[in-house]
Motif scaffolding. Structure first.
Motif, mmCIF file in Angstrom:
data_model
loop_
_atom_site.group_PDB
_atom_site.id
_atom_site.type_symbol
_atom_site.label_atom_id
_atom_site.label_comp_id
_atom_site.label_asym_id
_atom_site.label_seq_id
_atom_site.Cartn_x
_atom_site.Cartn_y
_atom_site.Cartn_z
ATOM 1 N N LEU A 70 -6.155 -18.772 69.005
ATOM 2 C CA LEU A 70 -5.541 -18.270 70.233
ATOM 3 C C LEU A 70 -4.199 -18.963 70.449
ATOM 4 O O LEU A 70 -3.929 -20.011 69.881
ATOM 5 C CB LEU A 70 -6.475 -18.476 71.420
ATOM 6 N N HIS A 71 -3.356 -18.352 71.272
ATOM 7 C CA HIS A 71 -2.001 -18.851 71.498
ATOM 8 C C HIS A 71 -2.024 -19.976 72.530
ATOM 9 O O HIS A 71 -2.468 -19.777 73.656
ATOM 10 C CB HIS A 71 -1.130 -17.688 71.976
ATOM 11 N N GLY A 73 0.310 -21.350 74.189
ATOM 12 C CA GLY A 73 1.245 -21.267 75.309
ATOM 13 C C GLY A 73 0.984 -20.116 76.265
ATOM 14 O O GLY A 73 1.792 -19.846 77.157
ATOM 15 N N ARG A 74 -0.134 -19.418 76.042
ATOM 16 C CA ARG A 74 -0.473 -18.288 76.908
ATOM 17 C C ARG A 74 -1.767 -18.676 77.621
ATOM 18 O O ARG A 74 -2.666 -19.217 76.981
ATOM 19 C CB ARG A 74 -0.676 -17.054 76.031
#
Lengths: 297, 259
Positions: A70-71, A73-74
């Motif tokens: 998963l990202h 920064g999100r």
């Protein structure tokens, strides 16, 4: 080649453990199921279909892969939202799965600040998003604290009890013994065992009698005379297979042999697993303090 | 097949929920407009000191677009990040597990990000133009003059296509760092230097940035530069070929390689 002629079935309603030493091909197998890695030959099908032929695959199969997917920064919520949207899963489900894994409080925070355990929970939330009938977890307890491990074990059992197919990999036999109902063991990409956990324990957990005596030679003769094979343990004790402590105790008394130790023992499952995969482990630790196999006397 | 509107929607969510989108696109706009404005004001003051050939081919539109040289780099960074972070974050595995049809995944992402880059590019070129012309004073041109609208729309198209080209390159290289390490020095240094070296210049004219930016010239050979061997739309066509090549390359890599 990571995986070679590996063929097995995984059934619903139980937790199937996928066991093998590091580098055995567990992750590769799981990645091939998801169509991330291409097999050079053969195919992986889910309910008879290739993964890429599934409409909205998150509704069929959810996966937690070893590496974080998963990202950072999100926000946790938005990470799940874009996955949900791609498979037309209603947005309300995002809050539901975050609640289910206990991350509601950090839904609006970015995963780059998450602990290993929180990251793992978020990955599990992503796997559960489409409410899939099949779930795959690659080494889910790696790096988790005891509480996290306990939580994941219970979650997998609950999900299996709901009739889902749970396929979970590990390189730890002890972990599998606590979670899995069925066991698939691979080594160097080949299938070594496909059996129920109960059977595996029955067959592989060797029962034996451990003996120590100052009159070692006489004891060996007596055992030999009674048709019992003794093996020498590392510390001067003897191990006798296929006999009870009563058999061996009576035998020693009849011959007037002094015993300093007489005990019933069971080899650990870990030991059985190591023996099974010993020939296929790619990276041996050549160390004198490693496991010492008893030798025939 | 996954539903196309669903995948587009998901990719739009991905783009709008990370801060890098805002800061790269905002800096593309701000840098281009601000530098264009500064140079326009400077040219107005120093017009009489320019060489005669520069005055003869004076192109107020090109002057107001002076900031694009730097601003386009922000577009490159935007394009690279949109694709590259899928790889650097490990998100690519999750994304492809959700949308296993790799063409649908990649081209939805590029369609959404490309459309956004194009909109920001157009806003940038129109703002740069009007602000620049206002500051050029008596040397200004107007949007109604011959070919000026073509140059301004073309400037926006150019900015957007720089981002799309970078997305294809990042999909081929599968790495943010590697893509930026190649594209930024290439466009900022290599292409600029080669375009001033005799002989090498004839090759550099066919680079995507050199070919594509010709459309921003209203006066051929603007400001004393050598006229390009192709028309403004011809240059844009060359750039489009580069963009198509990078997208095909990016798709083939995504299709063939293990994720």
């Amino acid at each position: 080649m990571a995986v070679d002629h590996l063929s097995f079935q995984v059934r619903p309603g139980v937790v199937t453990g996928f066991l093998g030493p590091n580098g055995a091909g567990k992750s590769t197998t799981m990645r091939m199921v998801l169509g991330l890695d291409h097999p050079t030959g053969g195919s992986v099908r889910i309910d008879g279909r290739h993964y890429r032929e599934l409409d909205e695959p998150l509704k069929y199969i959810g996966a937690l892969l070893e590496a974080r997917g998963l990202h950072g920064g999100r926000t946790a919520y938005n990470n799940l939202l874009c996955l949900a949207q791609s498979n037309r899963i209603p947005e309300s489900r995002v809050s539901e799965v975050l609640e289910l894994v206990g991350l509601t409080a950090v839904a609006r925070r970015k995963p780059k600040g998450f602990s290993m355990g929180m990251g793992q929970r978020l990955g599990i939330a992503a796997a559960l998003l489409g409410n899939p009938k099949i779930l795959m977890f690659d080494e889910p307890v790696n790096g988790l604290d005891p509480e996290g491990i306990h939580w994941i074990r219970n979650l997998m059992k609950t999900l299996a009890a709901e009739g889902r197919t749970i396929f979970v990999s590990s390189h730890l036999m002890s972990e599998m013994a606590l979670t899995a109902d069925h066991l698939i063991v691979i080594g160097q990409g080949r299938l070594l065992a496909d059996t129920s956990m109960a059977d595996f324990i029955q067959r592989n957990s060797r029962a034996f009698v451990r003996l120590r005596s100052p009159q070692r030679e006489r004891l060996l003769d007596a055992l030999h005379g009674a048709g019992l094979a003794a093996t020498e343990a590392g510390d001067g004790a003897l191990e006798v297979d296929g006999a009870t402590i009563e058999d061996v105790g009576d035998l020693a008394a009849r011959h007037g042999i002094t015993l300093h130790e007489l005990s019933a023992q069971r080899a650990s499952l870990e030991e059985a697993f190591m023996r099974m995969t010993a020939a296929s482990v790619e990276y041996h630790a050549h160390s004198a303090t490693g496991p010492q196999w008893s030798k025939e006397v | 097949m996954a539903s196309a509107p669903a995948v587009l929607r998901s990719e739009w969510t991905k783009i709008r929920t990370v801060s890098s989108t805002v800061w790269t696109l905002a800096s593309a706009l701000v840098v281009t407009v601000a530098m264009g404005a500064a140079l326009s004001a400077l040219v107005r003051e120093t017009f009489d000191e320019m060489r005669p050939v520069e005055r003869a081919t004076f192109d107020p539109t090109v002057v107001s677009f002076s900031g694009m040289l730097l601003g386009q780099l922000a577009m490159v960074v935007f394009g690279v990040l949109v694709v590259g972070t899928e790889y650097s974050s490990g998100m690519i595995r999750t994304s492809l597990a959700a949308v296993p049809q790799r063409a649908a995944f990649l081209f939805s992402k590029i369609a959404v990000a490309g459309a956004l880059a194009l909109l920001v590019g157009l806003a940038t070129s129109f703002l740069s133009f009007f602000l620049g012309q206002a500051l050029l004073g008596e040397h200004r041109t107007t949007i109604g003059d011959d070919n000026v609208l073509r140059a301004v729309v073309g400037g926006g198209l150019y900015m957007g296509l720089m981002a799309v080209f970078s997305m294809g390159v990042a999909a081929m290289l599968r790495s943010t760092v590697l893509s930026l390490g190649i594209l930024v020095p290439f466009f900022f240094l290599v292409s600029q230097i080669l375009s001033n070296v005799p002989k090498a210049k004839e090759v550099a004219e066919y680079f995507p940035d050199q070919a594509g930016s010709t459309i921003t010239q209203v006066v051929p050979g603007a400001l004393g530069s050598d006229p390009a061997p192709y028309s403004p739309w011809g240059g844009m066509g060359i750039m489009l070929l580069w963009v198509a090549a990078s997208l095909v390359g990016g798709y083939l890599v995504l299709k063939r390689r293990d994720a």
